[in-house]
Write an enzyme that holds these catalytic residues in place. Structure first.
Site, PDB file in Angstrom:
ATOM      1  N   ALA A  97       0.822  -1.209   0.000  1.00  0.00           N
ATOM      2  CA  ALA A  97       0.000   0.000   0.000  1.00  0.00           C
ATOM      3  C   ALA A  97       0.857   1.259   0.000  1.00  0.00           C
ATOM      4  O   ALA A  97       0.372   2.345   0.314  1.00  0.00           O
ATOM      5  CB  ALA A  97      -0.939   0.007   1.196  1.00  0.00           C
ATOM      6  N   SER A  98       2.149   1.109  -0.318  1.00  0.00           N
ATOM      7  CA  SER A  98       3.062   2.249  -0.477  1.00  0.00           C
ATOM      8  C   SER A  98       3.020   3.173   0.738  1.00  0.00           C
ATOM      9  O   SER A  98       3.343   2.770   1.839  1.00  0.00           O
ATOM     10  CB  SER A  98       2.734   3.005  -1.762  1.00  0.00           C
ATOM     11  OG  SER A  98       2.837   2.153  -2.880  1.00  0.00           O
ATOM     12  N   HIS A  99       2.566   4.402   0.547  1.00  0.00           N
ATOM     13  CA  HIS A  99       2.629   5.422   1.598  1.00  0.00           C
ATOM     14  C   HIS A  99       1.425   5.429   2.525  1.00  0.00           C
ATOM     15  O   HIS A  99       1.376   6.211   3.466  1.00  0.00           O
ATOM     16  CB  HIS A  99       2.734   6.801   0.947  1.00  0.00           C
ATOM     17  CG  HIS A  99       1.543   7.129   0.085  1.00  0.00           C
ATOM     18  ND1 HIS A  99       1.419   6.636  -1.195  1.00  0.00           N
ATOM     19  CD2 HIS A  99       0.425   7.848   0.332  1.00  0.00           C
ATOM     20  CE1 HIS A  99       0.276   7.065  -1.703  1.00  0.00           C
ATOM     21  NE2 HIS A  99      -0.346   7.800  -0.802  1.00  0.00           N
ATOM     22  N   LYS A 108      -1.203  -4.349  -6.610  1.00  0.00           N
ATOM     23  CA  LYS A 108      -0.813  -3.582  -7.791  1.00  0.00           C
ATOM     24  C   LYS A 108      -0.524  -4.562  -8.917  1.00  0.00           C
ATOM     25  O   LYS A 108       0.202  -5.535  -8.733  1.00  0.00           O
ATOM     26  CB  LYS A 108       0.426  -2.726  -7.489  1.00  0.00           C
ATOM     27  CG  LYS A 108       0.157  -1.635  -6.469  1.00  0.00           C
ATOM     28  CD  LYS A 108       1.350  -0.704  -6.301  1.00  0.00           C
ATOM     29  CE  LYS A 108       1.023   0.430  -5.352  1.00  0.00           C
ATOM     30  NZ  LYS A 108       2.170   1.359  -5.193  1.00  0.00           N
TER      31      LYS A 108
END
Length: 231
Positions: A97-99, A108
């Protein structure tokens, strides 16, 4: 929440094992329909607490769609893209979920080019999520293979003589911190370059120093205010 690159949600709420498996299975089916036969997809994940569950549900959905899985373990999104090309896979998926905050996670989706799906490709794949998919029978299920050398192989491809290597922490996107302003925090940093004298860096200017060092290495003049760590 849907985007061109994938889907994301809060683990246990909007992002459940059933949802993850449905999206992963739809992606595997989409790959199979495009290839008109057996397909392989790489799968990486980040180190979040929820990513092991997300990975397991994603593997289940992919295998149930008849897609073989090349499991990279913990691997960065760019590494997964490079491994799609290395293995000549039909696509790939990353659980990250990256950031976003710690309770979030995401899938993704990567195409055969090693890049995220285009807008049109994403729409095609999501149409399968909404319409439902036929799962593979027992004799057509996918199989799992493990590739534990993905990160090393990626580094070997990108490192060249004269390269400056900076190892640091992704503190600016730290999902475990309640703060939204990480710009003034200290971060660990290790700088490696041929001919560079060893020794402690001392206290430097956080991420701005790393940015200034990268720009200096590339020969780019910039207004970024930070110490160049290689000088």
């Amino acid at each position: 929440m849907l985007s061109v690159s994938g889907c994301r949600g809060i683990v246990g709420e909007s992002l459940t094992p059933e949802t993850i498996a449905r999206f992963a299975g739809s992606y595997g089916t989409w790959l199979r329909r495009r290839a008109m036969g057996k397909v392989r997809g790489v799968l990486g994940r980040d180190g979040r607490a929820g990513s092991e569950m997300v990975r397991a549900a994603a593997v289940s959905g992919l295998l149930a769609s008849g897609c073989d899985v090349i499991d990279l373990g913990i691997a960065m999104t760019p590494t997964a893209g490079v491994m799609v090309q290395h293995h000549k896979a039909d696509g790939g998926m990353v659980c990250t979920a990256s950031h976003n905050p710690i309770e979030w996670n995401a899938l993704k989706f990567i195409g055969s080019s090693g890049l995220f799906l285009s807008a049109d490709e994403g729409r095609e794949m999501r149409a399968l999520v909404e319409s439902g998919i036929p799962y593979a029978t027992w004799d057509a299920l996918g199989k799992t293979h493990f590739d534990g050398d993905a990160i090393t192989r990626h580094l070997q491809q990108v490192l060249k003589p004269g390269t400056t290597v900076i190892i640091t922490a992704d503190h600016g996107n730290d999902p475990t911190s309640p703060s939204t302003d990480h710009s003034r925090e200290y971060v660990p940093a290790c700088v490696i370059r041929a001919g560079l004298k060893g020794g402690p860096l001392g206290d430097v200017d956080g991420m701005s120093a790393i940015g200034a060092t990268v720009l200096d290495h590339l020969g780019i003049r910039s207004s970024v205010k930070g110490s160049v760590l290689t000088k």
